[in-house]
Design an enzyme around this catalytic site. Sequence first.
Site, short mmCIF file in Angstrom:
data_model
loop_
_atom_site.label_atom_id
_atom_site.label_comp_id
_atom_site.label_asym_id
_atom_site.label_seq_id
_atom_site.Cartn_x
_atom_site.Cartn_y
_atom_site.Cartn_z
N SER A 29 6.95 11.25 -10.76
CA SER A 29 8.33 12.29 -10.52
C SER A 29 9.21 11.99 -12.04
CB SER A 29 9.00 11.58 -9.03
OG SER A 29 10.21 12.98 -9.36
N ASN A 30 10.37 12.24 -12.07
CA ASN A 30 10.93 11.84 -13.63
C ASN A 30 12.14 11.80 -12.93
OD1 ASN A 30 13.15 14.03 -12.72
ND2 ASN A 30 11.11 15.22 -12.52
N ARG A 31 13.54 11.40 -14.28
CA ARG A 31 14.89 11.02 -13.80
C ARG A 31 15.50 11.91 -12.81
NH1 ARG A 31 14.53 6.20 -16.03
NH2 ARG A 31 12.95 5.18 -17.98
N SER A 32 15.71 12.65 -13.14
CA SER A 32 16.47 13.50 -11.79
C SER A 32 17.38 13.22 -10.91
CB SER A 32 15.68 15.37 -11.29
OG SER A 32 16.86 15.98 -10.99
N ALA A 96 14.27 19.75 -11.89
CA ALA A 96 13.32 19.08 -13.12
C ALA A 96 12.14 19.05 -12.39
CB ALA A 96 13.68 17.89 -13.15
#
Length: 226
Positions: A29-32, A96
């Site tokens: 995943s990512n930091r959104s 994101a």
Amino acid sequence: YPVKDLRGRRILVTSGPTREPLDPVRFLSNRSSGKMGHAIARLARWRGADVVLVTGPTALEPPFGVETVRVETGEQMRQACLDRAGEADAVVMAAAVADFRPRSPAPTKIKKDDLVAHSAPLLTVALEPTPDILQELARRRRPGQILVGFAAETGDLEALARRKLAAKGVDLIVANDVTRPGAGFESDTNAALLLGADGTRVDVPLVTKEALAERILEWVAARLGR
Ligand code: C5P
């Protein structure tokens, strides 16, 4: 709320990260945080729009009065968007979406013990690109529909944003330099460069994500009004 310039308009907003499974218990995943997309959805509602929010996993409350659809993977977000984009006067893709996903997620949990038994333990995961939702929406767009994309960059912001504007075939790119303190992921503030396909260029200094949402919605409302 004083400005009702989106009354009767239907706006589709995406928000948050996506999760791309590696196995049944792990994901990429990512930091959104979803703060930007949720702010856009909330303020679009305040301005009078009928809003559908398609969101990846976030800790945020669904905005009041907004139809919220929760998804996990980019593929689920794609389906939810394709199902609803036809009715939208404008689409704002603030999510994101993971650009890559594990090519073959393991059907059962990947066991550490199986790996450390090897002399040089190394787990390699093949990643494939996810379908680009925004590009797909741009190809299917109906006349007059407005598409807004985001660009989270770490390099020459303006050059990368111009390239993305053209490549994605959208009306507006909201570009932010995610390395800048107080901007981008997780923060309550953001700074952005708004580049329109019509040649508009708006430099928004470091402001709250609500204030940036206002600038984006003003831009959208002005185009929808024409
Ligand atoms: O290509 P990149 O990920 O930098 O583009 C960012 C923009 O494209 C965002 O608006 C994001 O929501 C959208 N996007 C998408 N589908 C993807 C990847 C990004 O719609 N698979």
